[in-house]
Write an enzyme that holds these catalytic residues in place. Sequence first.
Site, mmCIF file in Angstrom:
data_model
loop_
_atom_site.group_PDB
_atom_site.id
_atom_site.type_symbol
_atom_site.label_atom_id
_atom_site.label_comp_id
_atom_site.label_asym_id
_atom_site.label_seq_id
_atom_site.Cartn_x
_atom_site.Cartn_y
_atom_site.Cartn_z
ATOM 1 N N SER A 258 7.308 -26.125 26.788
ATOM 2 C CA SER A 258 8.203 -25.555 25.784
ATOM 3 C C SER A 258 9.657 -25.770 26.209
ATOM 4 O O SER A 258 10.089 -26.901 26.378
ATOM 5 C CB SER A 258 7.882 -24.071 25.579
ATOM 6 O OG SER A 258 8.479 -23.583 24.402
ATOM 7 N N ASP A 355 0.986 -27.409 16.450
ATOM 8 C CA ASP A 355 2.027 -26.555 17.013
ATOM 9 C C ASP A 355 2.937 -26.057 15.895
ATOM 10 O O ASP A 355 3.604 -26.844 15.225
ATOM 11 C CB ASP A 355 2.842 -27.344 18.045
ATOM 12 C CG ASP A 355 3.701 -26.450 18.921
ATOM 13 O OD1 ASP A 355 4.190 -25.425 18.424
ATOM 14 O OD2 ASP A 355 3.889 -26.787 20.104
ATOM 15 N N HIS A 388 0.930 -24.136 20.037
ATOM 16 C CA HIS A 388 1.909 -23.861 21.079
ATOM 17 C C HIS A 388 1.305 -22.911 22.112
ATOM 18 O O HIS A 388 0.644 -21.939 21.771
ATOM 19 C CB HIS A 388 3.152 -23.221 20.455
ATOM 20 C CG HIS A 388 4.383 -23.381 21.276
ATOM 21 N ND1 HIS A 388 5.079 -24.570 21.345
ATOM 22 C CD2 HIS A 388 5.062 -22.515 22.072
ATOM 23 C CE1 HIS A 388 6.137 -24.424 22.131
ATOM 24 N NE2 HIS A 388 6.136 -23.181 22.590
#
Length: 425
Positions: A258, A355, A388
């Site tokens: 991330s 995601d 994610h």
Amino acid sequence: MFRRGRPFYANVSFRYRRRGNLAYMTGRVPSVTPYVKWLLRARPADYALALSVAGTSLPVVGKHLEPLGGMTAMGVWGMRLAPEAISAMTKDLLTPGKGEARRRDRASTQQVSLAALRGVVSAADLDAEWPVAGRTPPIWEALRQRPYLYRRAVHYGDHPAQVLDVWRRKDLPVQPAPVLIFVPGGAWVHGRSMLQGSALMSYLAAQGWVCLAIDYRASPNHRWPRHIIDVKTAIAWARANVDKFGGDRNFVAVAGCSAGGHLAALAGLTPDDPQHASKLPDGADSSVDAVIGVYGRYDWEDRSTRERAQFVEFLERVVVKRRIVRHPEVFRDASPIARVERNAPPFLVIHGSKDSVIPVEQARSFVERMRAVSGSMVGYLELPGAGHGFDLVDGERAGVAAHATSLFLNQVYRTATQIRAKEVI
């Protein structure tokens, strides 16, 4: 003076003085006019952030309040994303045949990984049997046990936040081991590794790698570019000191998830950036030999979609604290996609096709740019159906991603070792 385009609290510094039993606050504050303008323009979130940042200046307790700034910023950002995220999740759950599609995505993970690494990793390594990945969420495994956590809170810099954990086997061979630095995510407002990266670091440590999980300074208490300065400081520290823990100072790779994926990519692409070098110790080497970017954000400039425009606004208000229209160079210099060059190190980019926080188009565009410009190998693994943070909650996909990463890194390490041997001869 107050700088236009920046939040008011970014321009305030506080000091506390004591007169008798009375403590009072003094400091540099903007002139009245811009202060009023800020009050009129600011949103409730700005007030909350300003209070959280000001709280860190309090004597004695201020240093303990610093995490509140990150929590406030994360909450502000989460509330902005929540309606769209809930809507997308609801739509996804109600789609006919979704369960069967998920099973197909999961069943194809290994084959997709093999195809992604074909031509990047040796055929012999790809044809070897892949380990069976567990289904227990890695975060629960990390809570129960972390057998390769060797040393905690090693300082790599002078600031209290500049610490790292060392992961390695206790019976590490005498021969220096390759090194991986792991950079945690957290939207640039949370810079602590905590339980992140445990699946990857455990897998590599079991194979004889030395892994360093770093913490770094985060917003809103620390403004960009302190985040990337800390990452580069950690890399330079590893280049100079990791042999004390059995690591090979001549091979240091960096990985991140991330926001950490963004920082890892930027660090790999800007080893000689003079703006960063001036804030590092003299002679520091912050170059890396390979980069692993996992569901990272690689573009800080693009505002072509509503999601990207909201993200840039978040950077303006919380992380950079400057407006992109007035300081476009800051956002450009912080964008890995804008820093790609011919001499970039080998890259492996991993992203989930589902995601919803950082859409997969970010990874696709970045990889396309890397393959067009870089002279090194660029691998891209797009995990079907993964979202994610899959490496925290999805044991099966986390295991596949860790094995694919180890194949890639071991290939790069072997190649680098062979080149060094030829240079010696």
